[in-house]
Design a protein around this motif. Sequence first.
Motif, PDB file in Angstrom:
ATOM      1  N   ALA A 175       0.832  -1.212   0.000  1.00 31.65           N
ATOM      2  CA  ALA A 175       0.000   0.000   0.000  1.00 31.65           C
ATOM      3  C   ALA A 175       0.861   1.253   0.000  1.00 31.65           C
ATOM      4  O   ALA A 175       0.511   2.257  -0.633  1.00 31.65           O
ATOM      5  CB  ALA A 175      -0.932  -0.005   1.213  1.00 31.65           C
ATOM      6  N   LYS A 176       1.986   1.213   0.689  1.00 31.11           N
ATOM      7  CA  LYS A 176       2.885   2.370   0.757  1.00 31.11           C
ATOM      8  C   LYS A 176       3.780   2.467  -0.474  1.00 31.11           C
ATOM      9  O   LYS A 176       4.287   3.548  -0.780  1.00 31.11           O
ATOM     10  CB  LYS A 176       3.765   2.274   2.008  1.00 31.11           C
ATOM     11  N   ASN A 177       4.006   1.370  -1.152  1.00 28.52           N
ATOM     12  CA  ASN A 177       4.890   1.315  -2.318  1.00 28.52           C
ATOM     13  C   ASN A 177       4.093   0.823  -3.523  1.00 28.52           C
ATOM     14  O   ASN A 177       4.143  -0.359  -3.864  1.00 28.52           O
ATOM     15  CB  ASN A 177       6.076   0.388  -2.034  1.00 28.52           C
ATOM     16  N   ARG A 178       3.372   1.717  -4.161  1.00 28.09           N
ATOM     17  CA  ARG A 178       2.454   1.344  -5.245  1.00 28.09           C
ATOM     18  C   ARG A 178       3.158   0.805  -6.477  1.00 28.09           C
ATOM     19  O   ARG A 178       2.536   0.158  -7.317  1.00 28.09           O
ATOM     20  CB  ARG A 178       1.562   2.537  -5.629  1.00 28.09           C
ATOM     21  N   ASP A 179       4.455   1.034  -6.614  1.00 29.02           N
ATOM     22  CA  ASP A 179       5.183   0.495  -7.764  1.00 29.02           C
ATOM     23  C   ASP A 179       5.659  -0.936  -7.521  1.00 29.02           C
ATOM     24  O   ASP A 179       6.066  -1.613  -8.459  1.00 29.02           O
ATOM     25  CB  ASP A 179       6.389   1.379  -8.093  1.00 29.02           C
TER      26      ASP A 179
END
Length: 171
Positions: A93-97
């Motif tokens: 969720a914090k790192n969408r990539d």
Amino acid sequence: MKKIILSIILVNLLAACASDKTKEEVNEPPAPAAETTAPATAAAEPAPVATEAPAASTEATAPAERSVYFPFDVDVVQAADRATVQAHGEYLAKNRDAKVRVEGNADERGSSEYNLALGQRRANNVKKLLVLSGAKASQIETMSFGEEKPRSTSHDEASWSQNRRADIVAK
């Protein structure tokens, strides 16, 4: 008479579909010693890449624990492993990539077709919990290896318990 029998069968089918059967949770602790010595697991876990952007201090690194274990013939994520899956979901969720692949596995008991289906159900259930924890469904791919990728090749319960798992692998 045929209408009555048909309606009884239909009512029973609807009742069976509507019932909420929950599988009893069984907590089996995985053997961590064999997990740390598995070369395939270590090779599949790339180290997180650090960036020099200002947001790097707020980004979390991927959780170290990447396997979720299941009791025999069960595809529901156990309470003992929910925290692991939720931590991965929060990371995604914090790192969408970031993208992951959830690989479902089963032990050697059962037919190949059954074990492939069981592994896929396990991977899908881990994906559902990842999405509930904040990840996007597009970040997660699922696949099943069934019994084809064992972590332990012995033929006893301790080995089988290591093979009944879903692995979260960075893509």
